[in-house]
Motif scaffolding. Structure first.
Motif, PDB file in Angstrom:
ATOM      1  N   ALA A 103       0.821  -1.221   0.000  1.00 54.33           N
ATOM      2  CA  ALA A 103       0.000   0.000   0.000  1.00 54.33           C
ATOM      3  C   ALA A 103       0.849   1.262   0.000  1.00 54.33           C
ATOM      4  CB  ALA A 103      -0.953  -0.005   1.193  1.00 54.33           C
ATOM      5  N   ARG A 104       1.970   1.229   0.716  1.00 53.86           N
ATOM      6  CA  ARG A 104       2.810   2.441   0.794  1.00 53.86           C
ATOM      7  C   ARG A 104       3.424   2.812  -0.552  1.00 53.86           C
ATOM      8  NH1 ARG A 104       6.265  -1.569   3.877  1.00 53.86           N
ATOM      9  NH2 ARG A 104       4.880  -1.026   5.566  1.00 53.86           N
ATOM     10  N   GLU A 105       3.400   1.877  -1.505  1.00 55.13           N
ATOM     11  CA  GLU A 105       3.947   2.122  -2.840  1.00 55.13           C
ATOM     12  C   GLU A 105       2.877   2.502  -3.868  1.00 55.13           C
ATOM     13  OE1 GLU A 105       7.151   2.076  -3.454  1.00 55.13           O
ATOM     14  OE2 GLU A 105       7.785   1.252  -1.531  1.00 55.13           O
ATOM     15  N   LEU A 106       1.604   2.355  -3.504  1.00 52.54           N
ATOM     16  CA  LEU A 106       0.527   2.527  -4.476  1.00 52.54           C
ATOM     17  C   LEU A 106       0.340   3.975  -4.890  1.00 52.54           C
ATOM     18  CD1 LEU A 106      -2.154   0.115  -2.977  1.00 52.54           C
ATOM     19  CD2 LEU A 106      -0.545  -0.334  -4.854  1.00 52.54           C
ATOM     20  N   GLY A 107      -0.018   4.151  -6.147  1.00 50.70           N
ATOM     21  CA  GLY A 107      -0.304   5.475  -6.684  1.00 50.70           C
ATOM     22  C   GLY A 107      -1.743   5.880  -6.404  1.00 50.70           C
ATOM     23  N   PRO A 108      -2.101   7.108  -6.770  1.00 52.52           N
ATOM     24  CA  PRO A 108      -3.422   7.641  -6.434  1.00 52.52           C
ATOM     25  C   PRO A 108      -4.598   6.889  -7.065  1.00 52.52           C
ATOM     26  CG  PRO A 108      -2.214   9.167  -7.846  1.00 52.52           C
ATOM     27  CD  PRO A 108      -1.259   8.086  -7.450  1.00 52.52           C
ATOM     28  N   LYS A 109      -4.459   6.430  -8.291  1.00 51.25           N
ATOM     29  CA  LYS A 109      -5.559   5.689  -8.933  1.00 51.25           C
ATOM     30  C   LYS A 109      -5.805   4.361  -8.224  1.00 51.25           C
ATOM     31  CE  LYS A 109      -4.877   7.508 -13.607  1.00 51.25           C
ATOM     32  NZ  LYS A 109      -3.727   8.365 -13.408  1.00 51.25           N
ATOM     33  N   THR A 110      -4.739   3.691  -7.847  1.00 56.47           N
ATOM     34  CA  THR A 110      -4.867   2.396  -7.189  1.00 56.47           C
ATOM     35  C   THR A 110      -5.425   2.561  -5.782  1.00 56.47           C
ATOM     36  OG1 THR A 110      -2.954   1.683  -8.479  1.00 56.47           O
ATOM     37  CG2 THR A 110      -3.678   0.223  -6.721  1.00 56.47           C
ATOM     38  N   LEU A 111      -4.940   3.557  -5.057  1.00 53.27           N
ATOM     39  CA  LEU A 111      -5.475   3.811  -3.716  1.00 53.27           C
ATOM     40  C   LEU A 111      -6.961   4.151  -3.781  1.00 53.27           C
ATOM     41  CD1 LEU A 111      -2.566   5.779  -2.034  1.00 53.27           C
ATOM     42  CD2 LEU A 111      -3.462   3.539  -1.343  1.00 53.27           C
ATOM     43  N   ALA A 112      -7.353   4.963  -4.749  1.00 48.16           N
ATOM     44  CA  ALA A 112      -8.768   5.313  -4.895  1.00 48.16           C
ATOM     45  C   ALA A 112      -9.613   4.078  -5.191  1.00 48.16           C
ATOM     46  CB  ALA A 112      -8.945   6.362  -5.997  1.00 48.16           C
ATOM     47  N   ALA A 113      -9.109   3.193  -6.036  1.00 47.14           N
ATOM     48  CA  ALA A 113      -9.843   1.963  -6.350  1.00 47.14           C
ATOM     49  C   ALA A 113      -9.946   1.067  -5.119  1.00 47.14           C
ATOM     50  CB  ALA A 113      -9.171   1.224  -7.506  1.00 47.14           C
ATOM     51  N   CYS A 114      -8.874   0.985  -4.338  1.00 48.55           N
ATOM     52  CA  CYS A 114      -8.904   0.186  -3.105  1.00 48.55           C
ATOM     53  C   CYS A 114      -9.915   0.753  -2.115  1.00 48.55           C
ATOM     54  CB  CYS A 114      -7.521   0.141  -2.458  1.00 48.55           C
ATOM     55  SG  CYS A 114      -6.306  -0.854  -3.345  1.00 48.55           S
ATOM     56  N   ARG A 115      -9.944   2.067  -1.990  1.00 48.00           N
ATOM     57  CA  ARG A 115     -10.905   2.699  -1.075  1.00 48.00           C
ATOM     58  C   ARG A 115     -12.336   2.437  -1.520  1.00 48.00           C
ATOM     59  NH1 ARG A 115      -7.090   7.610  -1.219  1.00 48.00           N
ATOM     60  NH2 ARG A 115      -5.698   7.109   0.514  1.00 48.00           N
ATOM     61  N   LYS A 116     -12.562   2.520  -2.828  1.00 40.91           N
ATOM     62  CA  LYS A 116     -13.912   2.265  -3.351  1.00 40.91           C
ATOM     63  C   LYS A 116     -14.315   0.813  -3.083  1.00 40.91           C
ATOM     64  CE  LYS A 116     -16.812   3.398  -7.202  1.00 40.91           C
ATOM     65  NZ  LYS A 116     -16.923   4.189  -8.405  1.00 40.91           N
ATOM     66  N   LEU A 117     -13.385  -0.125  -3.283  1.00 42.90           N
ATOM     67  CA  LEU A 117     -13.678  -1.528  -2.969  1.00 42.90           C
ATOM     68  C   LEU A 117     -13.966  -1.698  -1.477  1.00 42.90           C
ATOM     69  CD1 LEU A 117     -11.040  -3.317  -5.223  1.00 42.90           C
ATOM     70  CD2 LEU A 117     -13.533  -3.593  -5.363  1.00 42.90           C
ATOM     71  N   ASP A 118     -13.172  -1.057  -0.632  1.00 44.45           N
ATOM     72  CA  ASP A 118     -13.416  -1.113   0.814  1.00 44.45           C
ATOM     73  C   ASP A 118     -14.818  -0.603   1.146  1.00 44.45           C
ATOM     74  OD1 ASP A 118     -11.094  -2.287   1.771  1.00 44.45           O
ATOM     75  OD2 ASP A 118     -10.219  -0.424   2.529  1.00 44.45           O
ATOM     76  N   GLU A 119     -15.194   0.513   0.553  1.00 44.45           N
ATOM     77  CA  GLU A 119     -16.521   1.072   0.817  1.00 44.45           C
ATOM     78  C   GLU A 119     -17.619   0.115   0.370  1.00 44.45           C
ATOM     79  OE1 GLU A 119     -16.276   4.846  -1.158  1.00 44.45           O
ATOM     80  OE2 GLU A 119     -15.083   5.745   0.460  1.00 44.45           O
ATOM     81  N   MET A 120     -17.453  -0.503  -0.784  1.00 48.04           N
ATOM     82  CA  MET A 120     -18.445  -1.447  -1.300  1.00 48.04           C
ATOM     83  C   MET A 120     -18.546  -2.695  -0.429  1.00 48.04           C
ATOM     84  SD  MET A 120     -17.698  -1.129  -5.409  1.00 48.04           S
ATOM     85  CE  MET A 120     -18.221  -2.786  -5.663  1.00 48.04           C
ATOM     86  N   LEU A 121     -17.399  -3.155   0.078  1.00 51.50           N
ATOM     87  CA  LEU A 121     -17.352  -4.406   0.830  1.00 51.50           C
ATOM     88  C   LEU A 121     -17.482  -4.208   2.339  1.00 51.50           C
ATOM     89  CD1 LEU A 121     -14.429  -6.011  -1.178  1.00 51.50           C
ATOM     90  CD2 LEU A 121     -16.865  -6.539  -1.386  1.00 51.50           C
TER      91      LEU A 121
END
Length: 136
Positions: free
Chosen positions: A104-122
């Motif tokens: 996670a500490r290496e992830l860029g903004p698009k990937t972090l945003a997608a992860c957050r959206k998945l977290d919100e959905m799940l």
């Protein structure tokens, strides 16, 4: 059968992915479809997280950002559903062995945003994806 361009890019940027890809391609005879193709990249990424190799994790993170920045909606969708969702699920199910914050500490903004959206959905909260002061 020729590999999809995004897979060619993954193989170039993440050489450790090659054995996983070769096995997957042999099993499916090149006919699995992009979502399953990128799910195999998620399996490779999970193993890299377990190993904790910084350079390998940085390459995976850069590749994820490239996938999510693709001009192709099909690639972006497969990156989220095939790669990221599967990787997050693996990491959630075995957090002690697969701590997502390693990548996670290496992830860029698009990937972090997608992860957050998945977290919100799940209804999950993946370590390393959320800033300490960010709302759940």
């Amino acid at each position: 059968m020729e590999d999809p361009p995004c897979i060619v890019e993954l193989l170039a940027s993440c050489p450790g992915f090659r054995p996983h890809w070769d096995e997957h391609r042999a099993w499916w005879s090149g006919e699995a479809g992009l979502m399953l193709d990128l799910a195999v990249f998620g399996e490779y990424a999970a193993q890299a997280i377990e190993r904790g190799a910084p350079a390998e994790l940085a390459a995976i993170a850069a590749s994820a950002e490239s996938l999510l920045g693709s001009e192709s909606q099909a690639v972006r969708d497969a990156a989220i559903t095939g790669f990221l969702a599967g990787l997050l699920q693996r990491c959630h199910s075995d957090a002690a062995r697969l701590p997502f914050d390693r990548v996670a500490r290496e992830l860029g903004p698009k990937t972090l945003a997608a992860c957050r959206k998945l977290d919100e959905m799940l209804g999950t909260r993946t370590p390393g994806v959320w800033q300490p002061d960010a709302a759940a």
